[in-house]
Write a protein that holds these residues in place. Structure first.
Motif, PDB file in Angstrom:
ATOM      1  N   LEU A 133       0.840  -1.208   0.000  1.00 46.60           N
ATOM      2  CA  LEU A 133       0.000   0.000   0.000  1.00 46.60           C
ATOM      3  C   LEU A 133       0.870   1.252   0.000  1.00 46.60           C
ATOM      4  O   LEU A 133       1.826   1.333   0.746  1.00 46.60           O
ATOM      5  CB  LEU A 133      -0.851   0.049   1.278  1.00 46.60           C
ATOM      6  CG  LEU A 133      -2.222  -0.654   1.226  1.00 46.60           C
ATOM      7  CD1 LEU A 133      -2.955  -0.422   2.521  1.00 46.60           C
ATOM      8  CD2 LEU A 133      -3.057  -0.118   0.083  1.00 46.60           C
ATOM      9  N   LYS A 134       0.566   2.231  -0.840  1.00 46.68           N
ATOM     10  CA  LYS A 134       1.353   3.475  -0.849  1.00 46.68           C
ATOM     11  C   LYS A 134       0.990   4.260   0.412  1.00 46.68           C
ATOM     12  O   LYS A 134      -0.161   4.303   0.818  1.00 46.68           O
ATOM     13  CB  LYS A 134       1.001   4.322  -2.085  1.00 46.68           C
ATOM     14  CG  LYS A 134       1.232   3.603  -3.420  1.00 46.68           C
ATOM     15  CD  LYS A 134       1.660   4.566  -4.512  1.00 46.68           C
ATOM     16  CE  LYS A 134       0.536   5.528  -4.888  1.00 46.68           C
ATOM     17  NZ  LYS A 134      -0.670   4.824  -5.372  1.00 46.68           N
TER      18      LYS A 134
ATOM     19  N   THR B 210       0.684   7.367   0.972  1.00 53.42           N
ATOM     20  CA  THR B 210       0.345   8.775   0.706  1.00 53.42           C
ATOM     21  C   THR B 210      -0.562   9.248   1.830  1.00 53.42           C
ATOM     22  O   THR B 210      -1.427   8.526   2.287  1.00 53.42           O
ATOM     23  CB  THR B 210      -0.423   8.896  -0.618  1.00 53.42           C
ATOM     24  OG1 THR B 210      -1.519   7.960  -0.597  1.00 53.42           O
ATOM     25  CG2 THR B 210       0.468   8.552  -1.788  1.00 53.42           C
TER      26      THR B 210
ATOM     27  N   ASP C 279      -7.862   9.000  -1.056  1.00 51.12           N
ATOM     28  CA  ASP C 279      -8.716   9.187  -2.223  1.00 51.12           C
ATOM     29  C   ASP C 279      -9.315   7.856  -2.631  1.00 51.12           C
ATOM     30  O   ASP C 279      -9.162   6.858  -1.930  1.00 51.12           O
ATOM     31  CB  ASP C 279      -7.912   9.818  -3.379  1.00 51.12           C
ATOM     32  CG  ASP C 279      -6.658   9.001  -3.679  1.00 51.12           C
ATOM     33  OD1 ASP C 279      -5.758   9.529  -4.345  1.00 51.12           O
ATOM     34  OD2 ASP C 279      -6.586   7.834  -3.229  1.00 51.12           O
ATOM     35  N   GLU C 280      -9.971   7.860  -3.788  1.00 45.14           N
ATOM     36  CA  GLU C 280     -10.641   6.645  -4.242  1.00 45.14           C
ATOM     37  C   GLU C 280      -9.646   5.501  -4.411  1.00 45.14           C
ATOM     38  O   GLU C 280      -9.958   4.340  -4.171  1.00 45.14           O
ATOM     39  CB  GLU C 280     -11.357   6.945  -5.569  1.00 45.14           C
ATOM     40  CG  GLU C 280     -12.587   6.098  -5.842  1.00 45.14           C
ATOM     41  CD  GLU C 280     -13.453   5.814  -4.630  1.00 45.14           C
ATOM     42  OE1 GLU C 280     -13.755   6.759  -3.846  1.00 45.14           O
ATOM     43  OE2 GLU C 280     -13.811   4.645  -4.434  1.00 45.14           O
ATOM     44  N   GLU C 281      -8.421   5.854  -4.807  1.00 48.72           N
ATOM     45  CA  GLU C 281      -7.399   4.823  -5.022  1.00 48.72           C
ATOM     46  C   GLU C 281      -7.060   4.130  -3.702  1.00 48.72           C
ATOM     47  O   GLU C 281      -6.788   2.933  -3.661  1.00 48.72           O
ATOM     48  CB  GLU C 281      -6.138   5.474  -5.606  1.00 48.72           C
ATOM     49  CG  GLU C 281      -5.132   4.450  -6.135  1.00 48.72           C
ATOM     50  CD  GLU C 281      -3.906   5.107  -6.767  1.00 48.72           C
ATOM     51  OE1 GLU C 281      -3.991   6.317  -7.071  1.00 48.72           O
ATOM     52  OE2 GLU C 281      -2.895   4.422  -6.932  1.00 48.72           O
ATOM     53  N   THR C 282      -7.093   4.903  -2.613  1.00 53.53           N
ATOM     54  CA  THR C 282      -6.829   4.337  -1.281  1.00 53.53           C
ATOM     55  C   THR C 282      -7.847   3.243  -0.968  1.00 53.53           C
ATOM     56  O   THR C 282      -7.499   2.156  -0.506  1.00 53.53           O
ATOM     57  CB  THR C 282      -6.925   5.430  -0.193  1.00 53.53           C
ATOM     58  OG1 THR C 282      -6.221   6.591  -0.617  1.00 53.53           O
ATOM     59  CG2 THR C 282      -6.368   4.916   1.116  1.00 53.53           C
TER      60      THR C 282
ATOM     61  N   ASP D  83      -9.628   1.572  -3.118  1.00 54.93           N
ATOM     62  CA  ASP D  83      -9.415   0.433  -4.021  1.00 54.93           C
ATOM     63  C   ASP D  83      -8.304  -0.456  -3.503  1.00 54.93           C
ATOM     64  O   ASP D  83      -8.398  -1.686  -3.546  1.00 54.93           O
ATOM     65  CB  ASP D  83      -9.048   0.930  -5.429  1.00 54.93           C
ATOM     66  CG  ASP D  83     -10.258   1.484  -6.161  1.00 54.93           C
ATOM     67  OD1 ASP D  83     -10.081   2.139  -7.203  1.00 54.93           O
ATOM     68  OD2 ASP D  83     -11.390   1.259  -5.668  1.00 54.93           O
ATOM     69  N   GLU D  84      -7.234   0.162  -3.006  1.00 53.46           N
ATOM     70  CA  GLU D  84      -6.101  -0.629  -2.511  1.00 53.46           C
ATOM     71  C   GLU D  84      -6.479  -1.428  -1.274  1.00 53.46           C
ATOM     72  O   GLU D  84      -6.075  -2.575  -1.108  1.00 53.46           O
ATOM     73  CB  GLU D  84      -4.913   0.282  -2.198  1.00 53.46           C
ATOM     74  CG  GLU D  84      -4.221   0.787  -3.463  1.00 53.46           C
ATOM     75  CD  GLU D  84      -3.063   1.722  -3.172  1.00 53.46           C
ATOM     76  OE1 GLU D  84      -2.775   1.953  -1.978  1.00 53.46           O
ATOM     77  OE2 GLU D  84      -2.462   2.228  -4.133  1.00 53.46           O
TER      78      GLU D  84
ATOM     79  N   GLU E 158      -8.541  -4.376  -2.371  1.00 55.54           N
ATOM     80  CA  GLU E 158      -7.705  -5.439  -2.931  1.00 55.54           C
ATOM     81  C   GLU E 158      -6.966  -6.195  -1.838  1.00 55.54           C
ATOM     82  O   GLU E 158      -6.772  -7.419  -1.928  1.00 55.54           O
ATOM     83  CB  GLU E 158      -6.690  -4.854  -3.926  1.00 55.54           C
ATOM     84  CG  GLU E 158      -7.303  -4.600  -5.279  1.00 55.54           C
ATOM     85  CD  GLU E 158      -6.276  -4.312  -6.361  1.00 55.54           C
ATOM     86  OE1 GLU E 158      -6.683  -4.292  -7.540  1.00 55.54           O
ATOM     87  OE2 GLU E 158      -5.088  -4.103  -6.040  1.00 55.54           O
TER      88      GLU E 158
ATOM     89  N   LYS F 233      -7.762  -9.638 -12.998  1.00 51.62           N
ATOM     90  CA  LYS F 233      -7.562  -8.345 -13.676  1.00 51.62           C
ATOM     91  C   LYS F 233      -7.100  -8.555 -15.113  1.00 51.62           C
ATOM     92  O   LYS F 233      -7.643  -7.985 -16.064  1.00 51.62           O
ATOM     93  CB  LYS F 233      -6.491  -7.530 -12.933  1.00 51.62           C
ATOM     94  CG  LYS F 233      -7.021  -6.419 -12.073  1.00 51.62           C
ATOM     95  CD  LYS F 233      -5.887  -5.502 -11.611  1.00 51.62           C
ATOM     96  CE  LYS F 233      -6.403  -4.490 -10.594  1.00 51.62           C
ATOM     97  NZ  LYS F 233      -5.390  -3.906  -9.754  1.00 51.62           N
TER      98      LYS F 233
END
Ligand code: GTP
Ligand code: GTP
Ligand code: MG
Ligand code: MG
Lengths: 272, 291
Positions: free
Chosen positions: A1-2, A4, A8-11, A13-14, A17, B46
Motif C-alpha cells: 500500500l502506498k 500517501t 482518495d478513491e485509489e486508497t 481500491d487498494e 484489494e 484483472k
C-alpha cells in the motif's frame, strides 16, 4: 500500500484489494468497505483509516472467550489434510501442561497410518490413546474412549476423526452419529466440537463451515497453517455469518505451535 | 448463474448489434465477481478481464447467440486457453528410469497422489517404485508403505535418513529391481521455508528428475499464486496436480497456479481412494470455475 497521506478513491481500491487477497471474500469485503466509508468521513490519514477498518473486522468476531468445563469431550472435525491430528497433539500438550488428564480417541479408522500418526503424538505428549484396528467402526472406538475416560477420571477426551469433504452425505451422517454417541454415552460431559480450518482455504471454507455446523454444531474453529503466507480471511466471513469464534491458531508443525486466537493480532497480520 | 446475470445486463440489446463498451464494462463486473468467488487470484482476474474486454467490445453478436451467450463464449474460450488447451501426460524418459518428484504444501495430498499415480502408471504397463522421502511427519513412511501394500507396489525407505541420500539410493534400488518409474513422495513444506526448499533443490539435482509436480489443494484461495510462484522460482516445475476436486470448491486456484507458472495441470484427484486420479480436462475445469 502506498503511504500517501491523502485519502482518495485509489486508497479505498487498494484496501479492497488487500482484503480480497487475504481471502476475506467479495461479499464480506463489500460490507466492510461500506462500513468503512460511513465511518471515515472525518478521517484524513491512511493510518487512522486502517485502524477504523481493523476495528470493523474485529467487531465481526464473537467476544466470548473459550469455554471448556470438565469433564469435556472434544470432537475434532474438518475436511482432508487441514491439520486435525496435528492440532489434537498440540491441544493435548496444552491441556496436560495445565494439569488436565487427557485421553485421545483414534477414531480415524479409515486413512492409511492415521492411528499410527495419532499414537506418535500421544507418546510425545504422554497421554493415553484408545485405538482399534484399521477399518473398525469409528463409533466403537469413541464408545471405548468415553468408557475409558469415565473409568480413568479423564478431564478431557479428544476424538480425532477422518478428514471428509462436507459434500459427502454418508460421511457427514457418520459424523452426526459420532456426535450423538458423545451425548448419549456421556451425558454428564460437556461435549464440544471444534472444526479445523486450513488458513490457505478460499471461499469454500464457508460451505465447509455451514455443513459441519449442521452436522456437529461446532463451537469454535482451529485455524491452522497461519505460519505460511495465507491470511485466513475466510475466518471473518464465518464469524460474521455463523457467529462462530476462532479458538486457536496453528502456527507450525511442532508441539508448541498452537496459540489462542487474538482478533487484534489476526487483523494486524492482514495489514502487514 | 453468470449466464443469467449477463442475460439481465444485455436484455436491452435486443437482436443484432455490436457489444458496446458500456455494456461490456457492466458485464465484466459480473465476470470479475464470479471469478473472485471461485478463488481465482485477483491479479489473474484483472488480466483476464482486460483480455476478455478487448475481445468483446465492438464484437458483432453472432446470429445464433444472444449478447450474453456471446460474452460467455468469449469468457469460456479465454479460461480454457489459459488452462492449457489440451490434456498433458507424464514425459517418460526414453532411455532410462523416469523420476517423478511430488512437492507441495502440507496436507495437499502428495502421499495419497503418489500411490494413485503409481497405480495409474502400473496399469499402463510401467513398474513404479514409491520412495518415502518424508522423514519428518509422524508415520509418513508407514502411510506410504500401507498405500504401497494396498496397491502391490514396492516402497523404498531408509527410515529417517537424509531425504537426498534416500532419493539417490532409490535410483540404485530401482535399477536393481527392474523398476522403470520412481515416484518420490516428499514432506509437505512452506514455500517460504528456505532450508526445506533447498532440500528439494538438492533432491532434484541428485536424481535429475524428469518431472517435478506441484500438488495443489483445489480449495486453496488467493495464496495459491504466492505458493506456486515461489515453488516455480526455486524448482524447474514440469506439472501441476490438483487434488480434492470431488468437493464443491470452484477450483479457481487452478487458473491462478497455471497462469503464474505456465505449467500444465496433468492430473486431478477426485477422491480419497487410490483409483481416484483422472487426467485433467481444461474445458471441464473452465466451466466449473465459471459456475
Ligand atoms: N505449517 C504448518 N503445518 C501444519 C499445521 N498444522 C498441521 N500441519 C501439517 O499439515 C499436514 C496435515 O496435518 P494432519 O494433522 O495430518 O491433518 P489432518 O486434518 O489430520 O489430515 P487427515 O486426517 O488426512 O484429514 C501435516 O504435514 C502437518 O504437519 C500448521 O499450523 N502449520
Ligand atoms: N476427498 C479427497 N481427499 C483427498 C484427495 N487427495 C488426498 N486426499 C486426502 O487428503 C488428506 C491429505 O492427504 P496426504 O496424502 O496425507 O497429503 P500430503 O500432501 O502427503 O500431506 P503432508 O505429507 O502432511 O504434506 C488425506 O486425508 C487424503 O486421503 C482427493 O483427491 N480427494
Ligand atoms: Mg488426521
Ligand atoms: Mg505426505
Amino acid at each position: 500500500l502506498k503511504f500517501t497521506k491523502k485519502i482518495d478513491e485509489e486508497t479505498f481500491d487498494e484496501l479492497e484489494e488487500l482484503l480480497i487477497s487475504a481471502d476475506v471474500g467479495v461479499c464480506t469485503t463489500q460490507e466492510l468497505m461500506e462500513r468503512l466509508r460511513e465511518n471515515s468521513k472525518k478521517i484524513n490519514n491512511l493510518e487512522e483509516l486502517k485502524t477504523v477498518l481493523k476495528d470493523e473486522i474485529i467487531n465481526f468476531f464473537p467476544k466470548e472467550s473459550i469455554s471448556l468445563t470438565f469433564p469435556a469431550v472434544i470432537l475434532v472435525v474438518g475436511v482432508n489434510g487441514v491439520g486435525k491430528t496435528t492440532s489434537i497433539g498440540k491441544l493435548a500438550n496444552r491441556y496436560k501442561a495445565e494439569g488436565k488428564k487427557v485421553i485421545l480417541a483414534a477414531a480415524d479408522t479409515f486413512r492409511a497410518a492415521a492411528v499410527d500418526q495419532l499414537e506418535i503424538w500421544g507418546n510425545r505428549v504422554g497421554v493415553d490413546i484408545i485405538k482399534h484396528k484399521e477399518g473398525a467402526d469409528p463409533a466403537s472406538v469413541l464408545f471405548d474412549a468415553l468408557k475409558a475416560g469415565k473409568a480413568r477420571k479423564a478431564d478431557i477426551i479428544i476424538c480425532d476423526t477422518a478428514g471428509r469433504l462436507h459434500t459427502k452425505k454418508n460421511l457427514m451422517a457418520e459424523l452426526k452419529k459420532l456426535y450423538r454417541v458423545c451425548h448419549k454415552e456421556y451425558p454428564e460431559a460437556n461435549v464440544t466440537s471444534l472444526m479445523v480450518l486450513d488458513a490457505t482455504t478460499g471461499q469454500n471454507a464457508l460451505s465447509q463451515a455451514r455443513m459441519f455446523k449442521e452436522a456437529v454444531d461446532f463451537s469454535g474453529i482451529i485455524l491452522t497453517k497461519l505460519d505460511g503466507t495465507a491470511k485466513g480471511g475466510i475466518a471473518i466471513a464465518i464469524a460474521s455469518e455463523l457467529k462462530i469464534p476462532v479458538w486457536y491458531i496453528g502456527i507450525g508443525e511442532g508441539i508448541n505451535d498452537l496459540q489462542e486466537f487474538s482478533p487484534q493480532d489476526f487483523v494486524d497480520a492482514i495489514f502487514i | 448463474s453468470l449466464t443469467n446475470k449477463l442475460g439481465d445486463i444485455f436484455k436491452k440489446l435486443r437482436g443484432k448489434g455490436k457489444l458496446s463498451e458500456a455494456d461490456v464494462k457492466q458485464a465484466m463486473r459480473e465476470v470479475r465477481l464470479a471469478l473472485l468467488e471461485a478463488d481465482v487470484n485477483f491479479k489473474v482476474v484483472k488480466d483476464l478481464v482486460f483480455r476478455i474486454t478487448e475481445r468483446s467490445v465492438g464484437q458483432e453478436v453472432m446470429d445464433s447467440l444472444t449478447p450474453a451467450q456471446q460474452v460467455i463464449k468469449i469468457v469460456n474460450e479465454e479460461l480454457t486457453s489459459l488452462m492449457g488447451s489440451k490434456e498433458s501426460r507424464i514425459n517418460f524418459s526414453s532411455k532410462d528410469i523416469t523420476t517423478i518428484i511430488l512437492v507441495g504444501l502440507q496436507g495437499s495430498g502428495k502421499t495419497t497422489t503418489a500411490g494413485k499415480l503409481g497405480r495409474l502408471l502400473s496399469k499402463g504397463g510401467k513398474r513404479p517404485l514409491l520412495v518415502a522421502a518424508d522423514i519428518y511427519r509422524p508415520a509418513a513412511i508407514t502411510q506410504l508403505q500401507v498405500v504401497g501394500e494396498k496397491l502391490g507396489l514396492p516402497v523404498f525407505t531408509m527410515g529417517q535418513q537424509d531425504p537426498v541420500n534416500i532419493s539417490r539410493a532409490s535410483l540404485e534400488y530401482a535399477r536393481k529391481h527392474n523398476c522403470d518409474v520412481v515416484i518420490i513422495d516428499t514432506a509437505g513444506r512452506l514455500h517460504i521455508d528456505d532450508e526445506l526448499m533447498n532440500e528439494l533443490s538438492e533432491i532434484n539435482k541428485t536424481v535429475n528428475s524428469n518431472e517435478i509436480m506441484l500438488v495443489v489443494d483445489s480449495m486453496t484461495g488467493q495464496d495459491a499464486v504466492n505458493v506456486a510462484a515461489e515453488f516455480n522460482k526455486r524448482l524447474p516445475l514440469t506439472g501441476l496436480i490438483l487434488t480434492k476436486l470431488d468437493g464443491d470448491s470452484r477450483g479457481g486456484a487452478a487458473l491462478s497456479v497455471k497462469a503464474v507458472t505456465g505449467c500444465p495441470i496433468k492430473y486431478v484427484g477426485m477422491g480419497e481412494k487410490l483409483d481416484d486420479l483422472e487426467i485433467f480436462y481444461p474445458e471441464r475445469m473452465a466451466s466449473r470455475i465459471l459456475g
